[in-house]
Motif scaffolding. Structure first.
Motif: not given
Ligand code: AMP
Length: 252
Positions: A198-224
Protein backbone atom coordinates in the motif's frame (compact mmCIF):
# COMPACT_ATOMS: atom_id res chain seq x y z
CA UNK A 1 16.90 -3.79 -17.24
CA UNK A 2 13.36 -2.54 -16.58
CA UNK A 3 10.63 -5.18 -16.81
CA UNK A 4 7.01 -4.30 -17.59
CA UNK A 5 4.33 -6.75 -16.45
CA UNK A 6 0.77 -6.19 -17.70
CA UNK A 7 -1.79 -7.67 -15.28
CA UNK A 8 -5.51 -8.13 -15.84
CA UNK A 9 -8.31 -8.22 -13.29
CA UNK A 10 -10.46 -11.29 -13.96
CA UNK A 11 -13.06 -13.44 -12.19
CA UNK A 12 -11.24 -15.54 -9.57
CA UNK A 13 -10.31 -18.95 -11.01
CA UNK A 14 -12.12 -20.71 -8.13
CA UNK A 15 -15.47 -19.04 -8.83
CA UNK A 16 -18.06 -20.99 -10.78
CA UNK A 17 -18.91 -18.57 -13.56
CA UNK A 18 -22.62 -18.01 -14.24
CA UNK A 19 -24.08 -16.64 -17.47
CA UNK A 20 -26.38 -13.62 -17.11
CA UNK A 21 -30.08 -14.36 -17.63
CA UNK A 22 -30.23 -12.22 -20.77
CA UNK A 23 -27.19 -14.00 -22.34
CA UNK A 24 -25.29 -10.70 -22.63
CA UNK A 25 -22.23 -11.99 -20.75
CA UNK A 26 -21.20 -13.56 -17.47
CA UNK A 27 -22.39 -12.37 -14.09
CA UNK A 28 -19.84 -10.01 -12.52
CA UNK A 29 -21.95 -8.46 -9.74
CA UNK A 30 -20.75 -9.56 -6.29
CA UNK A 31 -18.26 -12.00 -7.83
CA UNK A 32 -14.76 -12.42 -6.37
CA UNK A 33 -12.16 -10.98 -8.73
CA UNK A 34 -8.42 -11.68 -8.79
CA UNK A 35 -5.23 -11.17 -10.76
CA UNK A 36 -5.22 -13.33 -13.92
CA UNK A 37 -3.28 -16.49 -12.86
CA UNK A 38 -0.84 -16.33 -15.80
CA UNK A 39 -0.11 -12.69 -14.93
CA UNK A 40 0.67 -13.66 -11.34
CA UNK A 41 3.24 -16.08 -12.78
CA UNK A 42 4.59 -13.28 -15.01
CA UNK A 43 5.01 -10.95 -12.00
CA UNK A 44 6.72 -13.72 -10.02
CA UNK A 45 9.19 -14.29 -12.89
CA UNK A 46 9.97 -10.58 -13.19
CA UNK A 47 10.55 -10.35 -9.43
CA UNK A 48 12.84 -13.41 -9.58
CA UNK A 49 14.81 -11.69 -12.38
CA UNK A 50 15.20 -8.71 -10.08
CA UNK A 51 16.24 -10.89 -7.15
CA UNK A 52 18.81 -12.60 -9.41
CA UNK A 53 20.27 -9.18 -10.27
CA UNK A 54 19.08 -9.30 -13.89
CA UNK A 55 16.34 -6.68 -13.61
CA UNK A 56 16.58 -3.25 -12.05
CA UNK A 57 12.88 -2.43 -11.74
CA UNK A 58 9.57 -4.27 -12.12
CA UNK A 59 6.59 -2.16 -13.21
CA UNK A 60 3.09 -3.64 -13.14
CA UNK A 61 0.48 -2.09 -15.42
CA UNK A 62 -3.24 -2.73 -15.66
CA UNK A 63 -5.75 -1.27 -18.09
CA UNK A 64 -9.34 -0.93 -16.98
CA UNK A 65 -11.53 0.66 -14.32
CA UNK A 66 -10.37 1.93 -10.93
CA UNK A 67 -11.20 -1.54 -9.54
CA UNK A 68 -7.99 -2.81 -11.19
CA UNK A 69 -6.05 -1.08 -8.40
CA UNK A 70 -6.61 -4.25 -6.32
CA UNK A 71 -4.93 -6.32 -9.01
CA UNK A 72 -1.99 -3.93 -9.08
CA UNK A 73 -1.71 -4.12 -5.27
CA UNK A 74 -1.38 -7.90 -5.58
CA UNK A 75 1.43 -7.43 -8.11
CA UNK A 76 3.12 -4.96 -5.75
CA UNK A 77 2.73 -7.40 -2.84
CA UNK A 78 4.48 -10.13 -4.87
CA UNK A 79 7.37 -7.72 -5.32
CA UNK A 80 6.78 -5.29 -8.21
CA UNK A 81 8.36 -1.90 -7.45
CA UNK A 82 5.61 0.36 -8.76
CA UNK A 83 2.36 0.23 -10.66
CA UNK A 84 0.47 2.10 -13.35
CA UNK A 85 -3.30 2.02 -13.79
CA UNK A 86 -4.36 3.02 -17.30
CA UNK A 87 -7.89 3.99 -16.41
CA UNK A 88 -10.88 3.71 -18.72
CA UNK A 89 -14.49 2.54 -18.58
CA UNK A 90 -14.34 1.34 -22.20
CA UNK A 91 -14.65 -2.45 -22.52
CA UNK A 92 -11.14 -3.31 -23.64
CA UNK A 93 -10.35 -5.90 -26.30
CA UNK A 94 -6.82 -7.26 -26.93
CA UNK A 95 -5.85 -4.80 -29.70
CA UNK A 96 -6.91 -1.86 -27.50
CA UNK A 97 -4.88 -3.22 -24.55
CA UNK A 98 -1.86 -3.83 -26.82
CA UNK A 99 -2.06 -0.23 -28.07
CA UNK A 100 -2.26 1.18 -24.54
CA UNK A 101 0.67 -1.03 -23.47
CA UNK A 102 2.70 0.10 -26.51
CA UNK A 103 2.15 3.70 -25.35
CA UNK A 104 3.33 2.77 -21.84
CA UNK A 105 6.39 1.06 -23.35
CA UNK A 106 7.20 4.28 -25.22
CA UNK A 107 7.01 6.17 -21.90
CA UNK A 108 8.83 3.70 -19.67
CA UNK A 109 11.33 2.19 -22.14
CA UNK A 110 11.48 -1.31 -20.56
CA UNK A 111 13.80 -3.93 -22.03
CA UNK A 112 11.38 -6.75 -21.39
CA UNK A 113 7.59 -7.13 -21.21
CA UNK A 114 6.27 -10.31 -19.60
CA UNK A 115 2.54 -10.91 -20.10
CA UNK A 116 0.37 -13.88 -19.27
CA UNK A 117 -0.11 -16.25 -22.19
CA UNK A 118 -3.86 -15.67 -21.94
CA UNK A 119 -6.51 -14.06 -19.81
CA UNK A 120 -8.76 -16.71 -18.27
CA UNK A 121 -11.90 -14.67 -18.87
CA UNK A 122 -11.71 -14.08 -22.63
CA UNK A 123 -9.13 -16.82 -23.43
CA UNK A 124 -8.00 -14.61 -26.33
CA UNK A 125 -4.25 -15.35 -26.19
CA UNK A 126 -3.65 -12.31 -28.41
CA UNK A 127 -2.39 -9.32 -26.43
CA UNK A 128 1.29 -10.33 -26.12
CA UNK A 129 1.53 -11.17 -29.80
CA UNK A 130 -0.17 -7.90 -30.81
CA UNK A 131 2.09 -5.89 -28.50
CA UNK A 132 5.20 -7.51 -30.04
CA UNK A 133 3.87 -6.70 -33.51
CA UNK A 134 3.10 -3.05 -32.65
CA UNK A 135 6.57 -2.61 -31.13
CA UNK A 136 8.32 -4.73 -33.76
CA UNK A 137 10.03 -6.65 -30.93
CA UNK A 138 10.93 -10.35 -30.91
CA UNK A 139 8.48 -12.51 -28.96
CA UNK A 140 8.38 -15.91 -27.28
CA UNK A 141 4.94 -17.14 -26.28
CA UNK A 142 4.02 -19.75 -23.64
CA UNK A 143 7.44 -19.61 -22.00
CA UNK A 144 8.13 -22.29 -19.36
CA UNK A 145 11.67 -21.27 -18.38
CA UNK A 146 13.69 -18.05 -18.45
CA UNK A 147 17.45 -18.25 -18.15
CA UNK A 148 18.75 -16.43 -15.09
CA UNK A 149 22.28 -16.27 -16.53
CA UNK A 150 24.00 -12.91 -16.76
CA UNK A 151 22.85 -10.75 -19.70
CA UNK A 152 24.82 -11.67 -22.76
CA UNK A 153 25.00 -9.00 -25.43
CA UNK A 154 21.46 -7.82 -24.69
CA UNK A 155 19.80 -11.20 -25.20
CA UNK A 156 17.64 -13.49 -23.09
CA UNK A 157 17.30 -17.28 -23.34
CA UNK A 158 13.94 -18.98 -22.84
CA UNK A 159 12.36 -22.42 -23.13
CA UNK A 160 8.93 -23.04 -24.68
CA UNK A 161 6.92 -26.22 -24.38
CA UNK A 162 5.76 -27.24 -27.84
CA UNK A 163 4.06 -30.34 -29.25
CA UNK A 164 6.43 -33.27 -28.82
CA UNK A 165 9.29 -31.47 -27.10
CA UNK A 166 10.78 -28.23 -25.91
CA UNK A 167 12.13 -25.31 -27.88
CA UNK A 168 15.04 -23.21 -26.64
CA UNK A 169 15.19 -19.67 -28.03
CA UNK A 170 17.52 -16.72 -27.67
CA UNK A 171 15.80 -13.35 -28.10
CA UNK A 172 17.43 -10.04 -28.75
CA UNK A 173 16.28 -7.44 -26.20
CA UNK A 174 13.95 -5.59 -25.99
CA UNK A 175 11.49 -8.47 -26.25
CA UNK A 176 8.02 -9.69 -25.31
CA UNK A 177 7.48 -12.95 -23.40
CA UNK A 178 4.21 -14.57 -22.43
CA UNK A 179 4.15 -16.83 -19.36
CA UNK A 180 2.93 -20.43 -19.37
CA UNK A 181 1.66 -22.29 -16.30
CA UNK A 182 4.90 -24.18 -15.66
CA UNK A 183 7.17 -21.11 -15.64
CA UNK A 184 7.14 -20.95 -11.83
CA UNK A 185 4.97 -21.31 -8.76
CA UNK A 186 4.12 -17.81 -7.49
CA UNK A 187 5.02 -17.09 -3.87
CA UNK A 188 2.34 -16.79 -1.21
CA UNK A 189 1.34 -13.16 -0.72
CA UNK A 190 1.67 -12.59 3.02
CA UNK A 191 -0.46 -10.04 4.86
CA UNK A 192 2.60 -7.90 5.86
CA UNK A 193 3.65 -7.75 2.20
CA UNK A 194 0.12 -6.81 1.21
CA UNK A 195 0.22 -4.02 3.80
CA UNK A 196 3.65 -2.86 2.59
CA UNK A 197 2.40 -2.80 -1.00
CA UNK A 198 0.00 0.00 0.00
CA UNK A 199 3.03 2.26 0.43
CA UNK A 200 4.44 1.53 -3.03
CA UNK A 201 3.74 4.06 -5.83
CA UNK A 202 0.60 3.50 -7.90
CA UNK A 203 0.12 6.06 -10.66
CA UNK A 204 -3.20 6.54 -12.47
CA UNK A 205 -3.18 7.63 -16.09
CA UNK A 206 -6.40 8.32 -17.99
CA UNK A 207 -6.33 6.11 -21.11
CA UNK A 208 -7.46 9.10 -23.21
CA UNK A 209 -4.09 10.78 -22.50
CA UNK A 210 -2.24 7.99 -24.34
CA UNK A 211 -3.88 8.82 -27.67
CA UNK A 212 -4.61 5.19 -28.61
CA UNK A 213 -7.67 4.03 -30.55
CA UNK A 214 -9.30 1.69 -28.04
CA UNK A 215 -12.76 1.41 -29.58
CA UNK A 216 -14.13 -2.16 -29.45
CA UNK A 217 -13.76 -4.14 -32.69
CA UNK A 218 -16.37 -6.80 -32.04
CA UNK A 219 -19.74 -7.12 -30.36
CA UNK A 220 -20.69 -10.10 -28.23
CA UNK A 221 -23.91 -11.48 -29.69
CA UNK A 222 -24.72 -14.12 -27.09
CA UNK A 223 -23.10 -16.03 -24.26
CA UNK A 224 -24.61 -19.41 -23.32
CA UNK A 225 -23.96 -22.08 -20.71
CA UNK A 226 -22.30 -25.22 -22.10
CA UNK A 227 -24.76 -28.14 -22.55
CA UNK A 228 -25.31 -30.14 -19.36
CA UNK A 229 -23.25 -33.33 -19.30
CA UNK A 230 -25.07 -36.58 -18.61
CA UNK A 231 -23.84 -38.26 -15.43
CA UNK A 232 -21.41 -41.17 -15.97
CA UNK A 233 -22.33 -44.81 -15.32
CA UNK A 234 -20.25 -47.66 -13.90
CA UNK A 235 -20.33 -51.01 -15.63
CA UNK A 236 -19.35 -54.35 -14.09
CA UNK A 237 -16.73 -55.53 -16.55
CA UNK A 238 -14.87 -54.81 -19.77
CA UNK A 239 -17.20 -56.99 -21.85
CA UNK A 240 -20.22 -54.88 -20.80
CA UNK A 241 -18.26 -51.69 -21.45
CA UNK A 242 -17.36 -52.83 -24.98
CA UNK A 243 -20.95 -53.90 -25.69
CA UNK A 244 -22.38 -50.59 -24.52
CA UNK A 245 -19.79 -48.58 -26.44
CA UNK A 246 -20.70 -50.57 -29.58
CA UNK A 247 -24.48 -50.72 -29.17
CA UNK A 248 -25.31 -47.43 -27.43
CA UNK A 249 -22.49 -44.97 -28.14
CA UNK A 250 -21.73 -46.33 -31.61
CA UNK A 251 -18.00 -45.73 -31.19
CA UNK A 252 -16.69 -49.22 -32.05
P1 AMP B 1 -5.52 -12.06 -23.73
O1 AMP B 1 -4.88 -11.76 -25.05
O2 AMP B 1 -6.78 -11.27 -23.48
O3 AMP B 1 -5.74 -13.56 -23.54
O4 AMP B 1 -4.52 -11.58 -22.58
C1 AMP B 1 -3.16 -11.98 -22.57
C2 AMP B 1 -2.38 -11.17 -21.56
O5 AMP B 1 -2.42 -9.78 -21.89
C3 AMP B 1 -2.87 -11.23 -20.12
O6 AMP B 1 -2.41 -12.41 -19.47
C4 AMP B 1 -2.25 -9.95 -19.54
O7 AMP B 1 -0.86 -10.12 -19.27
C5 AMP B 1 -2.38 -8.97 -20.73
N1 AMP B 1 -3.65 -8.21 -20.62
C6 AMP B 1 -4.85 -8.48 -21.19
N2 AMP B 1 -5.77 -7.56 -20.84
C7 AMP B 1 -5.15 -6.69 -20.01
C8 AMP B 1 -5.56 -5.51 -19.32
N3 AMP B 1 -6.80 -5.04 -19.39
N4 AMP B 1 -4.62 -4.85 -18.58
C9 AMP B 1 -3.34 -5.30 -18.50
N5 AMP B 1 -2.91 -6.42 -19.13
C10 AMP B 1 -3.79 -7.10 -19.88
Amino acid sequence: MKVLVPVKRVVDANVKVRVRQDGSGVELANVKMAINPFDEIAVEEAVRLKEAGRASEVIAVSCGTAASQDTLRTALAIGADRAILVETDVELQPLAVARLLAAIVAREQPQLAILGKQAIDDDCNQTGQMLAALLDWPQATAVSQVSMAAPDGGAIEVVREIDGGIERLELRLPAVLTADLRLNEPRFVSLPNLMKSKKKPLETLPAAELGADIAPRWTTLKVAEPPQRQPGVRVDDVATLMARLRDEAGVL
